[in-house]
Design a protein around this motif. Structure first.
Motif, PDB file in Angstrom:
ATOM      1  N   ARG A 200      45.324  47.959  32.538  1.00 60.50           N
ATOM      2  CA  ARG A 200      46.171  48.156  31.354  1.00 60.50           C
ATOM      3  C   ARG A 200      47.493  48.815  31.753  1.00 60.50           C
ATOM      4  N   TYR A 249      36.388  42.394  31.386  1.00 61.27           N
ATOM      5  CA  TYR A 249      36.881  43.256  30.313  1.00 61.27           C
ATOM      6  C   TYR A 249      38.412  43.307  30.370  1.00 61.27           C
ATOM      7  N   ARG A 251      40.485  41.115  31.167  1.00 60.22           N
ATOM      8  CA  ARG A 251      41.208  39.884  30.811  1.00 60.22           C
ATOM      9  C   ARG A 251      42.195  40.141  29.676  1.00 60.22           C
ATOM     10  N   HIS A 252      41.857  41.076  28.807  1.00 57.40           N
ATOM     11  CA  HIS A 252      42.748  41.403  27.692  1.00 57.40           C
ATOM     12  C   HIS A 252      44.099  41.898  28.203  1.00 57.40           C
ATOM     13  N   TYR A 253      44.123  42.440  29.418  1.00 60.78           N
ATOM     14  CA  TYR A 253      45.358  42.968  29.994  1.00 60.78           C
ATOM     15  C   TYR A 253      45.942  42.044  31.061  1.00 60.78           C
ATOM     16  N   ALA A 300      34.638  38.499  23.603  1.00 58.97           N
ATOM     17  CA  ALA A 300      35.087  39.844  23.224  1.00 58.97           C
ATOM     18  C   ALA A 300      34.445  40.889  24.113  1.00 58.97           C
ATOM     19  N   CYS A 316      30.165  43.199  26.584  1.00 55.08           N
ATOM     20  CA  CYS A 316      30.971  41.980  26.603  1.00 55.08           C
ATOM     21  C   CYS A 316      30.126  40.838  26.041  1.00 55.08           C
TER      22      CYS A 316
END
Length: 379
Positions: A200, A249, A251-253, A300, A316
């Motif tokens: 992040r 996890y 992947r969102h960043y 998610a 996850c």
């Protein structure tokens, strides 16, 4: 997996791709004198990866001594840490490499760990120019190849982050598909979940430097990995699996690839498989995780109270492809074993030891640092 072997052996468990570094494939090992190339080791490794249908990430680094005779000493006897005195010899090597392995090497990492003076001792402007020149050559010869900018490390420190910012200001990321970065936990034996925090931070740092929409590839640990004490058997097995789950996890960043360091060596904190031997327990578990996730997409991730879970518990959720695909969740905790109630639709548990047990919604189960897969009935 980063392959730390020149034998041509590949992992004896499922993995997604291989990264060639510390495998006797440095530039200085291949081009031993101007215009004379020894492709023997690289060819052996690429052919072995092809047999196993494993895409190859090749790291181009390690200037031959003849190309920088007055250069700085590196961590390798056959290479200088300095860039070549004449960048035309860099161009020539990149062109020879890309031409020979067009369609065979899937991606290129354009230098390893320039954050340390024993790995790179030139200016960042020169490194940025090397990236731009290599990108132009490789894209002309092999348009399908993917390019990762040099893998900066020491990113938990202000000095390491400042160096990354300085490199970003060279404009080199405009020539890359990905930013290769060293994104380990704060310490060699730290929790893998700290990777999420670092990913992040790196996404935000690059955005601040006007580097947008670029993939993040985690290509390894810090420089001091060889001096990190071995993890005990329980920690090692859990760590290897949680390393990859933390990447998913992230992947969102923007995290898209995670390369575990390494395969083949016995001088690292976690041995996944020694060369010539069977997979160790961490390697078996990595293979089991790959089997769990085969044919599934992540939908998610979350943790703790935000997901109505105990503090320190991660979750996850995945969905298998196809009309009959079943959803499932992988959960694990960083605060010891904690009991939770299974959600609606839960009907089976899979454990890292390979066992499977039936379950029902509302059952109370204990979840600790070893990830557990919870299968749900199709929705």
């Amino acid at each position: 997996m980063t392959i730390n072997s020149d034998t041509g052996r590949m992992p004896g468990f499922r993995t997604g791709s291989v990264r060639l570094w510390n495998s006797e494939t440095r530039w200085g090992t291949i081009e031993t004198s101007p215009g004379r190339y020894d492709w023997t080791t690289l060819e052996r490794l690429v052919r072995a990866a092809e047999r196993e249908r494993l895409p190859v990430l090749f790291t181009i680094a390690g200037t031959p001594w003849w190309a920088a005779p007055d250069g700085r000493k590196s961590g390798f006897a056959d290479s200088s840490a300095s860039p070549p005195d004449d960048l035309k010899v860099w161009d020539r090597f990149v062109e020879k490499l890309a031409t020979r392995y067009r369609g065979r090497i899937e991606s290129y990492e354009l230098w390893d760990y320039p954050s340390h003076p024993l790995m790179y001792a030139g200016s960042l402007e020169t490194l940025g120019e090397m990236v731009e020149r290599a990108s132009r050559i490789i894209r002309r010869i092999d348009p399908n190849a993917r390019l990762a900018c040099p893998s900066f490390g020491s990113l938990w420190t202000g000095k390491g982050r400042a160096l990354l910012r300085e490199f970003a200001r060279t404009g080199a990321y405009a020539h890359c598909d990905a930013a290769a970065l060293k994104m380990p936990p704060r310490k060699g034996d730290g929790r893998p979940e700290e990777i999420i925090e670092l990913s992040r931070s790196m996404r935000n740092l690059l955005h601040e430097e006007n580097v947008h929409d670029i993939e993040l590839w985690n290509t390894g640990p810090e420089w001091d990995i060889d001096s990190t004490p071995p993890l005990d058997a329980r920690q090692a097995g859990d760590y290897a699996v949680r390393f990859y789950l933390s990447g998913l996890y992230g992947r969102h960043y923007g995290v898209r690839r995670m390369y575990f360091y390494n395969w083949g060596s016995t001088h690292v904190p976690i041995i996944v498989q020694p060369v010539g031997g069977p997979p160790a327990e961490p390697g078996k578990r990595v293979g089991r995780l790959a089997a769990w996730l085969d044919g599934a997409r992540i939908t998610a991730c979350g943790r703790g109270t935000r997901m109505d879970l105990p503090p320190g518990m991660y979750s996850c959720r995945f969905q298998r492809d196809g009309r009959d695909g079943t959803p499932f969740t992988v959960r694990w905790s960083v605060h010891g074993r904690t009991e939770v109630s299974l959600d609606k639709g839960a009907h089976r548990l899979r454990h890292m030891d390979g066992s499977t047990v039936r379950a029902r919604p509302g059952d109370r189960i204990g979840i600790g640092e070893e990830p557990v897969l919870i299968e749900h009935l199709a929705e």
